[in-house]
Design an enzyme around this catalytic site. Structure first.
Site, PDB file in Angstrom:
ATOM      1  N   PHE A  55     -11.415  -6.751  14.512  1.00 31.95           N
ATOM      2  CA  PHE A  55     -10.365  -7.227  13.615  1.00 31.95           C
ATOM      3  C   PHE A  55     -10.015  -6.145  12.587  1.00 31.95           C
ATOM      4  CE2 PHE A  55      -9.147  -9.582   9.658  1.00 31.95           C
ATOM      5  CZ  PHE A  55      -7.899  -9.977  10.114  1.00 31.95           C
ATOM      6  N   GLN A  56      -8.756  -5.859  12.463  1.00 34.26           N
ATOM      7  CA  GLN A  56      -8.231  -4.851  11.536  1.00 34.26           C
ATOM      8  C   GLN A  56      -8.811  -3.462  11.772  1.00 34.26           C
ATOM      9  OE1 GLN A  56      -8.401  -6.575   7.514  1.00 34.26           O
ATOM     10  NE2 GLN A  56      -6.309  -7.325   7.873  1.00 34.26           N
TER      11      GLN A  56
ATOM     12  N   MET B  24      24.301   8.455   1.716  1.00 31.12           N
ATOM     13  CA  MET B  24      24.191   9.743   2.386  1.00 31.12           C
ATOM     14  C   MET B  24      24.542   9.629   3.860  1.00 31.12           C
ATOM     15  SD  MET B  24      23.762  12.853   1.940  1.00 31.12           S
ATOM     16  CE  MET B  24      22.768  13.529   0.623  1.00 31.12           C
TER      17      MET B  24
ATOM     18  N   GLU C 104       0.808  -1.226   0.000  1.00 28.04           N
ATOM     19  CA  GLU C 104       0.000   0.000   0.000  1.00 28.04           C
ATOM     20  C   GLU C 104       0.839   1.274   0.000  1.00 28.04           C
ATOM     21  OE1 GLU C 104      -0.604  -2.559   2.083  1.00 28.04           O
ATOM     22  OE2 GLU C 104      -2.715  -3.142   1.857  1.00 28.04           O
TER      23      GLU C 104
ATOM     24  N   LYS D 299     -17.526  -0.389   6.829  1.00 29.53           N
ATOM     25  CA  LYS D 299     -17.990  -1.415   5.892  1.00 29.53           C
ATOM     26  C   LYS D 299     -19.512  -1.475   5.802  1.00 29.53           C
ATOM     27  CE  LYS D 299     -17.207  -6.243   4.648  1.00 29.53           C
ATOM     28  NZ  LYS D 299     -16.498  -7.476   4.972  1.00 29.53           N
TER      29      LYS D 299
END
Ligand SMILES: Cc1ncc(C[n+]2csc(CCOP(=O)(O)OP(=O)(O)O)c2C)c(N)n1
Ligand SMILES: [Mg+2]
Lengths: 581, 165
Positions: A111-112, A479, A49, A161
């Site tokens: 959940f999540q 760097m 993502e 949802k």
């Protein structure tokens, strides 16, 4: 029209003119993805993502249209935290859609479940948690409005949802076209106050050593033409910050190039010795100013920004103008009319004197030595179309790319300036190429950065978004190594990437790319030519470069810009030149 | 700490949209930018707007920057900096005392009356008291109550509205 919230979301995105969504499905966003199948837009399935977020950002910067990223709740939402923060600091217009657990479960550690609006509050311009599917068209419309008006930035919409799921009665909604946005707390001011414009122009006409300090705001405001007109009208030299590269062509005689920590000597010193800084869409970032109390000590300041909070935040302005750069510069040009500035011959000759003695330069490789990264970039620049879009990672390669590329077009340079996000380049390049399929898009990447987001090359291969990657492999987190060399007494701590794994060629080929390794200076041009001729799949060219090359010039952290360090060989050369005079 | 001992403060009257999370946005902004809140009071004024009174420590950041950053929040509709002269500024305090000796109840009643406060309830040696006044008066009042055995107290923080010009 009756529909469910998931359908409404896609219809709302279409209504906003969205052509591409970068995303990744999952539980809480599942119902929305069912509607993706029927929608009239392209969905690019990423491999992580974070990649989707940077793609949306690269797309936005290259096309000028807001980028859209869509992911599920919980771990997916937290995976886009980095690109949101990146877009926030670099003022990139972006809309993020995240799934959320059903409204009734919010707060139960379902959940999540993550508190996505809470987590992203300080790294978005605004965010929404939607509770009623009937609100979707208007909220989406507002989100795009906020993301693209005033100082651009990312806006997030969290969708529980239950309101998108056709099987849940909560999701039933009646589509109504959104009404024009009228937010009492969001009224960007575009025009500067006439009296301030007059005062600014007065200073500009009288300044003996003026410098236009052009920042990313010039590009956001699409004011490159106005910037050029202003500079030419008053004969004022311009520095273009890391975020503004390409805002004025590098080939323009008034363009001094990039200022700041790794800016070129002339750009840095021009600001230091200036008597008037005209800051246009720039924000006096510490990477530009160096130690603040030693920065441009004699300069008066005209500061133009659409975000009033930037005015007088870091450096007090003599004339502070709240407004859009394009509108304000246009008003300045009107105000100037046929007036002319005082003579700048002396100032200009001082600048060209510096340019002569301290040009951007590097020592060529010893015969048989490894590739110099700067040389690779020069060849790449010269061997690619002049309107090539370049997306860079973060590190030494980023600074060299910004220094050695010649940007003659706006919106051809994409990089992570504010957040300094390693791994930005490959996904950002994919986003840019998705939006500008006819342009050549090169990601200039470091070996460290490459290992952070190279999996998106699979996305590029599968989705047929044929970007090219110039991997400057110095086998170091270069760097960081440079800082350890210069400020930590050569004590290299955890910066060695010499492997022997990964084999970048095998890795790239496994991801569906053509891969070329270049070690010999004589092979550089041919490899670039070959890469530029391949247009049906992504290409990775691994340039095995000098490991311990340093980026110069450099203003050491915490030091004043007057203490800018030029490369050691140039120091000697300059001394010799001085002697000759 | 007494308000009078504090470094300079500024009072901001902030109108915000009545949207979920708006207080979190304001509080989060102050935390993130290192602006110190001295007190904060919030309640709805009507169906669409709430008013927040924030007293900020002026040393933590320039007030101008605080106002501009607040103004960037989409749900913030209006910000006014109030001066003590024209605006109406009040704070309330609730105190519970145990004066330990019933004969001292009358003493406290007299003190409360002097400040135009009210005694809400007396139960044996315990007393519940309220006072609404200027924050400085509250400081004074609480100072004088101290010897009487303060058990619990809650101040509301200042609330204020822009005044008559
Ligand atoms: C996500 C992230 N982690 C760490 C850093 C700190 N950092 C800045 S540059 C750099 C090294 C980058 O290495 P590489 O990609 O190989 O580029 P090079 O400097 O060698 O060109 C690191 C670790 C960062 N900017 N971003
Ligand atoms: Mg490296």
């Amino acid at each position: 029209m009756q529909m469910d919230g998931g359908q409404a979301l896609l219809k709302a995105l279409e209504y906003e003119g969205v052509e591409v969504v970068f995303g990744y499905p999952g539980g809480a966003i599942l119902p929305v993805y069912d509607s993706v199948l029927d929608a009239g837009l392209r969905h690019v399935l990423v491999r992580h993502e974070q990649g989707a977020g940077h793609m949306a950002s690269g797309y936005a910067h290259a096309t000028g249209k807001p980028g859209v990223v869509m992911v599920t709740s919980g771990p997916a939402a937290t995976n886009i935290v980095t690109p949101l923060a990146d877009a926030y600091l670099d003022s990139v217009p972006m809309v993020a859609i995240t799934g959320q657990v059903p409204y009734g479960l919010i707060g139960t550690d379902a959940f999540q479940e993550t508190d996505t609006t809470g987590i992203t509050m300080s790294i978005t311009k605004h965010n929404y948690l939607v509770s009623d599917p009937n609100d979707i068209p208007q909220i989406v419309h507002e989100a795009f409005h906020i993301a693209t008006h005033g100082r651009p930035g990312p806006v997030l919409i969290d969708l529980p949802k239950n309101i998108t799921d056709a099987m849940n009665p909560d999701s039933a909604m009646t589509w109504k076209d959104p009404i024009p946005v009228d937010l009492p707390g969001f009224k960007p001011v575009l025009d500067g106050k006439p009296e301030d414009i007059t005062a600014a122009v007065e200073l500009m006409l009288q300044a003996n050593r003026p410098v236009i300090y052009a920042g990313g705001g010039i590009l956001k405001s699409r004011a490159a033409a106005e910037l050029r007109a202003l500079a030419e009208k008053l004969n004022i030299p311009v520095v273009t910050t890391l975020m503004a590269r390409g805002a004025l062509p590098d080939s323009h005689e008034l363009n001094l190039g990039m200022p700041g920590m790794h800016g070129n000597y002339t750009a840095v010193m021009a600001m230091q010795e200036s008597d008037l800084l005209i800051a246009l869409g720039s924000r006096f970032d510490d990477r530009v100013t160096g130690r603040l109390d030693g920065f441009a000590p004699d300069a008066k300041v005209v500061h133009v920004d659409i975000d009033p909070a930037e005015l007088n935040k870091i450096r007090a302005a003599d004339v502070a103008i709240r407004g859009d750069a394009k509108n304000v510069i246009t008003a300045m040009l009107d105000e100037i009319g046929s007036a002319t500035s005082v003579d700048h011959t002396e100032w200009r000759s001082k600048l060209s004197g510096w340019q002569e003695v301290y040009p951007l330069a590097y020592e060529p490789a010893e015969p048989g030595g490894k590739l110099k990264p700067q040389m690779v970039l020069e060849r790449l620049r010269d061997g690619s179309p002049e309107d090539t879009i370049v997306a860079s990672g973060v590190g030494q390669h980023q600074m060299w790319a910004s220094q050695y590329w010649k940007f003659d077009h706006a919106y051809t340079w994409l990089n992570s300036g504010g957040l300094g996000t390693m791994g930005y380049s490959i996904p950002a390049a994919i986003g840019a190429k998705a939006g500008m399929p006819d342009r050549t898009v090169w990601a200039v990447d470091g070996d460290g950065c490459f290992q952070m987001t190279c999996q998106e090359l699979i996305t590029a291969a599968v989705e047929k978004i044929p970007i090219k990657v110039a991997l400057l492999n110095n086998s170091y987190l270069g760097m960081v190594r440079q800082w350890q060399e210069m400020f930590y007494d050569n004590r290299y701590s955890e910066v060695d990437l010499s492997g022997p794994v990964p084999d970048y060629i095998k890795l790239s080929e496994a991801m569906g790319c053509v891969a070329i390794r270049v070690e010999d200076p004589d092979e550089v041009e041919a490899a670039i030519e070959k890469a530029n001729s391949i247009n049906d799949r992504p290409v990775v060219v691994e340039f095995v470069t000098e490991s311990e090359e340093n980026v110069y010039p450099m203003v050491p952290g915490g030091k004043s810009n007057s203490e800018v360090v030029v490369p050691p060989f140039q120091e000697k050369m300059a001394a010799r030149l001085e002697d000759e005079r | 700490m007494k308000r009078s001992q504090l470094a300079e403060t500024h009072t901001l009257a902030v109108l915000v949209e009545n949207k979920a999370g708006v207080l979190a946005r304001v509080a989060g902004l102050f935390a993130r930018r290192g602006f110190n809140i001295e007190s904060l009071a919030v309640a709805p004024t009507n169906e669409t707007l709430s008013r927040i009174t924030i007293v900020v420590d002026a040393e933590s950041a320039p007030i101008d920057q605080i106002k501009k950053q607040l103004d960037k929040l989409i749900n913030v509709v209006d910000i006014q900096e109030l001066d003590g002269e024209h605006s109406a500024l009040r704070e309330m305090v609730l105190v519970r005392l145990d004066v330990e000796d019933e004969s001292r109840v009358a003493e406290v009643e007299e003190l409360v009356a002097g400040f135009s406060g009210s005694v809400i309830r007396v139960g044996g040696t315990q007393m519940m008291i309220s006072l609404s006044s200027r924050p400085n008066d509250l400081d004074d009042f609480l100072g004088k109550l101290q010897p009487f055995g303060v058990q619990e107290l809650q101040r509301t923080g200042a609330i204020a509205i822009p005044g008559i010009e």
